[in-house]
Design an enzyme around this catalytic site. Structure first.
Site, PDB file in Angstrom:
ATOM      1  N   LYS A  15       1.156  -1.320  -0.001  1.00 24.04           N
ATOM      2  CA  LYS A  15       0.119  -0.026  -0.082  1.00 24.04           C
ATOM      3  C   LYS A  15       0.829   1.058   0.041  1.00 24.04           C
ATOM      4  O   LYS A  15       0.526   2.067  -0.735  1.00 24.04           O
ATOM      5  CB  LYS A  15      -0.836   0.112   1.330  1.00 24.04           C
ATOM      6  CG  LYS A  15      -1.729  -1.287   1.432  1.00 24.04           C
ATOM      7  CD  LYS A  15      -2.533  -1.076   2.526  1.00 24.04           C
ATOM      8  CE  LYS A  15      -1.827  -1.221   3.982  1.00 24.04           C
ATOM      9  NZ  LYS A  15      -1.207  -2.479   4.030  1.00 24.04           N
ATOM     10  N   ARG A  90      -9.260   1.069   8.944  1.00 25.57           N
ATOM     11  CA  ARG A  90      -8.722  -0.146   9.511  1.00 25.57           C
ATOM     12  C   ARG A  90      -9.740  -1.089  10.000  1.00 25.57           C
ATOM     13  O   ARG A  90      -9.299  -2.458  10.571  1.00 25.57           O
ATOM     14  CB  ARG A  90      -7.510   0.040   9.998  1.00 25.57           C
ATOM     15  CG  ARG A  90      -6.263  -0.807   9.858  1.00 25.57           C
ATOM     16  CD  ARG A  90      -5.223  -0.391  10.731  1.00 25.57           C
ATOM     17  NE  ARG A  90      -4.077  -1.103  10.411  1.00 25.57           N
ATOM     18  CZ  ARG A  90      -3.189  -0.841   9.578  1.00 25.57           C
ATOM     19  NH1 ARG A  90      -3.245   0.430   9.104  1.00 25.57           N
ATOM     20  NH2 ARG A  90      -2.022  -1.492   9.625  1.00 25.57           N
ATOM     21  N   ARG A 129      11.788  -5.793   4.246  1.00 34.61           N
ATOM     22  CA  ARG A 129      11.638  -4.574   4.289  1.00 34.61           C
ATOM     23  C   ARG A 129      12.699  -3.713   4.931  1.00 34.61           C
ATOM     24  O   ARG A 129      13.192  -4.099   6.137  1.00 34.61           O
ATOM     25  CB  ARG A 129      10.295  -3.976   4.908  1.00 34.61           C
ATOM     26  CG  ARG A 129       9.863  -2.584   4.920  1.00 34.61           C
ATOM     27  CD  ARG A 129       8.758  -2.219   5.045  1.00 34.61           C
ATOM     28  NE  ARG A 129       7.908  -2.819   6.189  1.00 34.61           N
ATOM     29  CZ  ARG A 129       6.591  -2.709   6.413  1.00 34.61           C
ATOM     30  NH1 ARG A 129       5.908  -2.007   5.265  1.00 34.61           N
ATOM     31  NH2 ARG A 129       6.263  -3.388   7.146  1.00 34.61           N
ATOM     32  N   ARG A 162      11.705  -2.207  10.731  1.00 32.66           N
ATOM     33  CA  ARG A 162      10.671  -1.661  11.640  1.00 32.66           C
ATOM     34  C   ARG A 162      10.408  -2.463  12.694  1.00 32.66           C
ATOM     35  O   ARG A 162      10.591  -3.722  12.730  1.00 32.66           O
ATOM     36  CB  ARG A 162       9.256  -1.468  10.804  1.00 32.66           C
ATOM     37  CG  ARG A 162       8.964   0.004  10.374  1.00 32.66           C
ATOM     38  CD  ARG A 162       7.659  -0.049   9.393  1.00 32.66           C
ATOM     39  NE  ARG A 162       6.610  -0.512   9.840  1.00 32.66           N
ATOM     40  CZ  ARG A 162       5.485  -0.649   9.164  1.00 32.66           C
ATOM     41  NH1 ARG A 162       5.333  -0.178   7.997  1.00 32.66           N
ATOM     42  NH2 ARG A 162       4.363  -1.128   9.674  1.00 32.66           N
ATOM     43  N   ARG A 173      -0.030  -9.207  13.434  1.00 33.87           N
ATOM     44  CA  ARG A 173      -0.703  -8.132  12.338  1.00 33.87           C
ATOM     45  C   ARG A 173      -1.559  -8.610  11.448  1.00 33.87           C
ATOM     46  O   ARG A 173      -2.644  -8.147  11.051  1.00 33.87           O
ATOM     47  CB  ARG A 173       0.422  -7.381  11.814  1.00 33.87           C
ATOM     48  CG  ARG A 173       1.006  -6.141  12.747  1.00 33.87           C
ATOM     49  CD  ARG A 173       2.548  -5.842  12.485  1.00 33.87           C
ATOM     50  NE  ARG A 173       2.374  -5.042  10.993  1.00 33.87           N
ATOM     51  CZ  ARG A 173       3.255  -4.794  10.111  1.00 33.87           C
ATOM     52  NH1 ARG A 173       4.503  -5.475  10.659  1.00 33.87           N
ATOM     53  NH2 ARG A 173       3.054  -4.247   9.286  1.00 33.87           N
TER      54      ARG A 173
HETATM   55  P1  AP5 Z   1       4.967  -1.559   1.831  1.00 29.03           P
HETATM   56  O1  AP5 Z   1       4.530  -0.729   0.741  1.00 29.03           O
HETATM   57  O2  AP5 Z   1       5.865  -0.895   3.011  1.00 29.03           O
HETATM   58  O3  AP5 Z   1       3.634  -2.496   2.259  1.00 29.03           O
HETATM   59  P2  AP5 Z   1       2.214  -1.700   3.038  1.00 29.03           P
HETATM   60  O4  AP5 Z   1       0.939  -2.602   2.634  1.00 29.03           O
HETATM   61  O5  AP5 Z   1       2.507  -0.195   3.202  1.00 29.03           O
HETATM   62  O6  AP5 Z   1       2.568  -2.602   4.543  1.00 29.03           O
HETATM   63  P3  AP5 Z   1       2.646  -2.063   6.125  1.00 29.03           P
HETATM   64  O7  AP5 Z   1       3.404  -3.183   6.977  1.00 29.03           O
HETATM   65  O8  AP5 Z   1       3.230  -0.621   6.110  1.00 29.03           O
HETATM   66  O9  AP5 Z   1       1.245  -1.798   6.325  1.00 29.03           O
HETATM   67  P4  AP5 Z   1       0.408  -2.021   7.600  1.00 29.03           P
HETATM   68  O10 AP5 Z   1      -0.808  -1.860   7.244  1.00 29.03           O
HETATM   69  O11 AP5 Z   1       0.613  -3.268   8.551  1.00 29.03           O
HETATM   70  O12 AP5 Z   1       1.378  -0.847   8.593  1.00 29.03           O
HETATM   71  P5  AP5 Z   1       1.112   0.540   8.990  1.00 29.03           P
HETATM   72  O13 AP5 Z   1       2.159   1.260   8.656  1.00 29.03           O
HETATM   73  O14 AP5 Z   1      -0.214   0.928   8.002  1.00 29.03           O
HETATM   74  O15 AP5 Z   1       5.660  -2.647   1.178  1.00 29.03           O
HETATM   75  C1  AP5 Z   1       6.371  -3.786   2.112  1.00 29.03           C
HETATM   76  C2  AP5 Z   1       7.579  -4.207   1.780  1.00 29.03           C
HETATM   77  O16 AP5 Z   1       7.402  -4.963   0.343  1.00 29.03           O
HETATM   78  C3  AP5 Z   1       8.785  -3.144   1.443  1.00 29.03           C
HETATM   79  O17 AP5 Z   1       9.928  -3.538   1.423  1.00 29.03           O
HETATM   80  C4  AP5 Z   1       8.317  -2.879  -0.276  1.00 29.03           C
HETATM   81  O18 AP5 Z   1       9.856  -2.409  -0.843  1.00 29.03           O
HETATM   82  C5  AP5 Z   1       8.040  -4.295  -0.952  1.00 29.03           C
HETATM   83  N1  AP5 Z   1       7.219  -4.197  -1.939  1.00 29.03           N
HETATM   84  C6  AP5 Z   1       6.287  -3.135  -2.109  1.00 29.03           C
HETATM   85  N2  AP5 Z   1       5.424  -3.510  -3.052  1.00 29.03           N
HETATM   86  C7  AP5 Z   1       6.173  -4.616  -3.910  1.00 29.03           C
HETATM   87  C8  AP5 Z   1       6.017  -5.210  -5.185  1.00 29.03           C
HETATM   88  N3  AP5 Z   1       4.829  -4.968  -5.865  1.00 29.03           N
HETATM   89  N4  AP5 Z   1       6.897  -6.229  -5.457  1.00 29.03           N
HETATM   90  C9  AP5 Z   1       8.162  -6.568  -4.574  1.00 29.03           C
HETATM   91  N5  AP5 Z   1       8.334  -5.900  -3.475  1.00 29.03           N
HETATM   92  C10 AP5 Z   1       7.280  -4.976  -3.085  1.00 29.03           C
HETATM   93  O19 AP5 Z   1       0.651   0.482  10.580  1.00 29.03           O
HETATM   94  C11 AP5 Z   1       1.441   0.155  11.306  1.00 29.03           C
HETATM   95  C12 AP5 Z   1       0.626   0.107  12.793  1.00 29.03           C
HETATM   96  O20 AP5 Z   1       0.402   1.423  12.912  1.00 29.03           O
HETATM   97  C13 AP5 Z   1      -0.471  -0.901  12.774  1.00 29.03           C
HETATM   98  O21 AP5 Z   1      -0.154  -2.359  13.100  1.00 29.03           O
HETATM   99  C14 AP5 Z   1      -1.146  -0.061  14.035  1.00 29.03           C
HETATM  100  O22 AP5 Z   1      -0.740  -0.517  15.286  1.00 29.03           O
HETATM  101  C15 AP5 Z   1      -1.108   1.449  13.803  1.00 29.03           C
HETATM  102  N6  AP5 Z   1      -2.158   1.692  12.813  1.00 29.03           N
HETATM  103  C16 AP5 Z   1      -1.862   2.362  11.736  1.00 29.03           C
HETATM  104  N7  AP5 Z   1      -3.044   2.870  10.977  1.00 29.03           N
HETATM  105  C17 AP5 Z   1      -4.042   2.643  12.037  1.00 29.03           C
HETATM  106  C18 AP5 Z   1      -5.479   2.871  11.823  1.00 29.03           C
HETATM  107  N8  AP5 Z   1      -6.156   3.138  11.091  1.00 29.03           N
HETATM  108  N9  AP5 Z   1      -5.976   2.404  13.280  1.00 29.03           N
HETATM  109  C19 AP5 Z   1      -5.331   1.525  14.340  1.00 29.03           C
HETATM  110  N10 AP5 Z   1      -4.079   1.653  14.338  1.00 29.03           N
HETATM  111  C20 AP5 Z   1      -3.471   2.026  13.081  1.00 29.03           C
END
Ligand code: AP5
Length: 218
Positions: A15, A90, A129, A162, A173
């Site tokens: 994402k 979420r 990552r 991270r 997660r």
């Molecule tokens: P990346 O783009 O980083 O993936 P992502 O989908 O953004 O994954 P996240 O782990 O960031 O999502 P998440 O939802 O768990 O975490 P968030 O930060 O939102 O890609 C991942 C890897 O793959 C990278 O190394 C990239 O280079 C590689 N890649 C990407 N695309 C690729 C492709 N096409 N081919 C090959 N490689 C590729 O949330 C973190 C925490 O914050 C949560 O656990 C929670 O505690 C809190 N939080 C955030 N938002 C909320 C909310 N709305 N409500 C409550 N808690 C929240």
């Protein structure tokens, strides 16, 4: 009127990578609630202090913390802006809250894009990552390596794993995603506002598919 496009998908689906790439090529704003929370944690703000224990455990941060951040972000965006919401909503409560929050910030939800990726690929993406703690740029040791190993291409800082990318936290997660976040896909599907994308290809291929879906939304 400001427009919101919601990016959905499991942890590691890409994402953040897709939203950042498409935002850079379209002038939209990439709004990552995870990145905003990580920034609040590193600065030790009241929201960060409240969020830290939830994030370290791979759990969701309380909704009220997020609602405040969302409204502040929307109010701060200029009229006519398109905002890519990566990480919000979420759970179903957040999905239901988004329309009124958007209204408060002078915005409306244009639609949602869901990135579909198989579980083994999610684990490989999360396991490799690396992120820049200073400027937030994201990398992958295999699919998106930095030019100099361990160093950010943008600002030269040391790259880090991270805190929530430990294997046991990743497992939790993914469970939370299935129980709390996956139902949000049905929420937008029922509203006729969902586009699903096969996000198993390269980052460039996924960005292209997102761009195509976006053209039908905003
Ligand atoms: P990346 O783009 O980083 O993936 P992502 O989908 O953004 O994954 P996240 O782990 O960031 O999502 P998440 O939802 O768990 O975490 P968030 O930060 O939102 O890609 C991942 C890897 O793959 C990278 O190394 C990239 O280079 C590689 N890649 C990407 N695309 C690729 C492709 N096409 N081919 C090959 N490689 C590729 O949330 C973190 C925490 O914050 C949560 O656990 C929670 O505690 C809190 N939080 C955030 N938002 C909320 C909310 N709305 N409500 C409550 N808690 C929240």
């Amino acid at each position: 009127m400001k427009k919101i496009v919601v990016f959905l998908g499991a942890p590691g689906a890409g994402k953040g990578t897709a939203a950042a790439a498409v935002a850079a090529s379209t002038g939209a704003r990439h709004v990552s609630t995870g990145a905003m929370l990580r920034d609040a944690v590193s600065r030790g703000t009241p929201a960060g202090l409240e969020a830290k224990s939830y994030m370290d455990a791979g759990a969701l941060v309380p909704d009220e913390v997020l609602y405040k951040m969302v409204v502040e972000t929307l109010v701060g965006a200029p009229d006519g802006a398109t905002l890519f919401f990566d990480g919000f909503p979420r759970n179903l409560a957040q999905a239901e809250a988004l329309a009124p929050l958007a209204k408060e910030g002078g915005a409306e939800v244009a639609g949602a894009i869901c990135l579909d990726v198989a579980k083994d690929a999610l684990l490989a993406r999360l396991g490799g990552r690396r992120t820049c703690p200073k400027c937030g740029a994201g990398y992958h040791v295999l699919s998106l390596p930095p030019k100099v190993e361990g160093k950010c291409d943008v600002c030269g800082s040391d790259l880090a794993v991270r805190d929530d990318d430990k294997p046991e936290t990743i497992a939790h997660r993914l469970e939370i995603y299935e129980s709390a976040t996956a139902p949000v896909i049905g929420f937008y599907e029922k509203a006729g506002a969902l586009r699903r994308i096969d996000a198993s290809g390269s980052a460039a291929e996924v960005a292209d598919l997102v761009l195509k879906a976006l053209k039908e939304m905003v």
